[in-house]
Write a protein that holds these residues in place. Structure first.
Motif, mmCIF file in Angstrom:
data_model
loop_
_atom_site.group_PDB
_atom_site.id
_atom_site.type_symbol
_atom_site.label_atom_id
_atom_site.label_comp_id
_atom_site.label_asym_id
_atom_site.label_seq_id
_atom_site.Cartn_x
_atom_site.Cartn_y
_atom_site.Cartn_z
ATOM 1 N N GLY A 10 0.811 -1.215 0.000
ATOM 2 C CA GLY A 10 0.000 0.000 0.000
ATOM 3 C C GLY A 10 0.837 1.254 0.000
ATOM 4 O O GLY A 10 0.309 2.366 -0.033
ATOM 5 N N SER A 11 2.157 1.115 0.033
ATOM 6 C CA SER A 11 3.050 2.268 -0.027
ATOM 7 C C SER A 11 2.854 2.986 -1.356
ATOM 8 O O SER A 11 2.787 2.352 -2.414
ATOM 9 N N THR A 12 2.773 4.303 -1.314
ATOM 10 C CA THR A 12 2.648 5.066 -2.557
ATOM 11 C C THR A 12 3.898 4.917 -3.414
ATOM 12 O O THR A 12 3.826 5.031 -4.636
ATOM 13 N N PHE A 13 5.035 4.614 -2.794
ATOM 14 C CA PHE A 13 6.276 4.432 -3.553
ATOM 15 C C PHE A 13 6.158 3.270 -4.537
ATOM 16 O O PHE A 13 6.680 3.333 -5.646
ATOM 17 N N GLU A 14 5.488 2.194 -4.130
ATOM 18 C CA GLU A 14 5.364 1.016 -4.990
ATOM 19 C C GLU A 14 4.673 1.379 -6.306
ATOM 20 O O GLU A 14 5.098 0.955 -7.377
ATOM 21 N N THR A 34 13.167 -1.866 2.451
ATOM 22 C CA THR A 34 12.014 -1.379 3.208
ATOM 23 C C THR A 34 12.490 -0.363 4.228
ATOM 24 O O THR A 34 13.432 -0.615 4.964
ATOM 25 N N THR A 35 11.831 0.781 4.262
ATOM 26 C CA THR A 35 12.224 1.852 5.177
ATOM 27 C C THR A 35 11.248 1.942 6.343
ATOM 28 O O THR A 35 10.319 1.152 6.452
ATOM 29 N N GLY A 36 11.467 2.932 7.177
ATOM 30 C CA GLY A 36 10.680 3.105 8.387
ATOM 31 C C GLY A 36 9.396 3.878 8.209
ATOM 32 O O GLY A 36 8.834 4.366 9.194
ATOM 33 N N PHE A 37 8.915 4.002 6.981
ATOM 34 C CA PHE A 37 7.630 4.671 6.785
ATOM 35 C C PHE A 37 6.499 3.788 7.290
ATOM 36 O O PHE A 37 6.499 2.578 7.073
ATOM 37 N N MET A 42 1.886 7.173 5.732
ATOM 38 C CA MET A 42 3.033 7.686 4.975
ATOM 39 C C MET A 42 3.817 8.726 5.796
ATOM 40 O O MET A 42 4.245 9.751 5.295
ATOM 41 N N THR A 43 3.983 8.389 7.090
ATOM 42 C CA THR A 43 4.803 9.206 7.981
ATOM 43 C C THR A 43 6.017 8.390 8.398
ATOM 44 O O THR A 43 6.010 7.159 8.318
ATOM 45 N N LEU A 111 20.156 7.350 0.660
ATOM 46 C CA LEU A 111 18.830 6.779 0.470
ATOM 47 C C LEU A 111 17.959 7.788 -0.281
ATOM 48 O O LEU A 111 18.319 8.953 -0.416
ATOM 49 N N ALA A 112 16.807 7.353 -0.759
ATOM 50 C CA ALA A 112 15.973 8.152 -1.659
ATOM 51 C C ALA A 112 15.403 9.417 -1.026
ATOM 52 O O ALA A 112 15.107 10.370 -1.731
ATOM 53 N N ASP A 113 15.244 9.428 0.281
ATOM 54 C CA ASP A 113 14.616 10.557 0.979
ATOM 55 C C ASP A 113 15.497 10.880 2.184
ATOM 56 O O ASP A 113 15.866 9.968 2.937
ATOM 57 N N PRO A 114 15.841 12.130 2.408
ATOM 58 C CA PRO A 114 16.733 12.463 3.527
ATOM 59 C C PRO A 114 16.173 12.129 4.906
ATOM 60 O O PRO A 114 16.919 12.030 5.868
ATOM 61 N N ARG A 115 14.868 11.891 5.012
ATOM 62 C CA ARG A 115 14.278 11.496 6.303
ATOM 63 C C ARG A 115 14.582 10.043 6.631
ATOM 64 O O ARG A 115 14.493 9.637 7.785
#
Length: 128
Positions: A10-14, A34-37, A42-43, A111-115
């Motif tokens: 369900g991740s929007t990234f997929e 897999t990240t910590g989202f 999506m937080t 990684l793709a996002d600095p967060r």
């Protein structure tokens, strides 16, 4: 021919990038990085230990849907932008993988996002 199916979280990234959270290929399960989202909201937390906990919840859900679990993991890869963030994660990682002892690699990279402070990828083998 071996069963091949995809598992979506369900991740929007997929959808945006065009990949699956996991692919089941016969008795093998390949879980994408897999990240910590939290994919429902999506937080993502600012804390690396909270991120690793969420990574493992996300991975655990994919493994369960694939018909296996952490005990079936044979390979794990940890990707972190900051090597200093790895050691604080060890107790959480040991809790999930300590009895399993999969082959493991830690890579320092962007990684793709600095967060994002950690990304984890696993391969598992389903019993049966």
């Amino acid at each position: 021919m071996a069963e091949r199916r995809v598992i979506l979280s369900g991740s929007t990234f997929e959808e945006q990038i065009g990949y699956a959270r996991a692919v089941v290929d016969g008795d093998r399960v390949h879980v994408s990085g897999t990240t910590g989202f939290d994919y429902q909201t999506m937080t993502i937390s600012d804390d690396v230990v909270e991120q690793v906990e969420q990574c493992l919840r996300n991975i655990g859900a994919a493994l369960t849907e694939a018909g296996c679990g952490f005990a079936d993991v044979v390979r794990v890869r940890y990707l972190l932008p900051d090597r200093a963030d790895f050691e604080p994660c060890w107790p959480v990682l040991r809790r999930h993988f300590g009895a399993v002892r999969p082959a493991a690699t830690m890579i320092v990279c962007g990684l793709a996002d600095p967060r994002m402070k950690i990304e984890i990828e696993v391969d598992a083998r389903r019993a049966g």
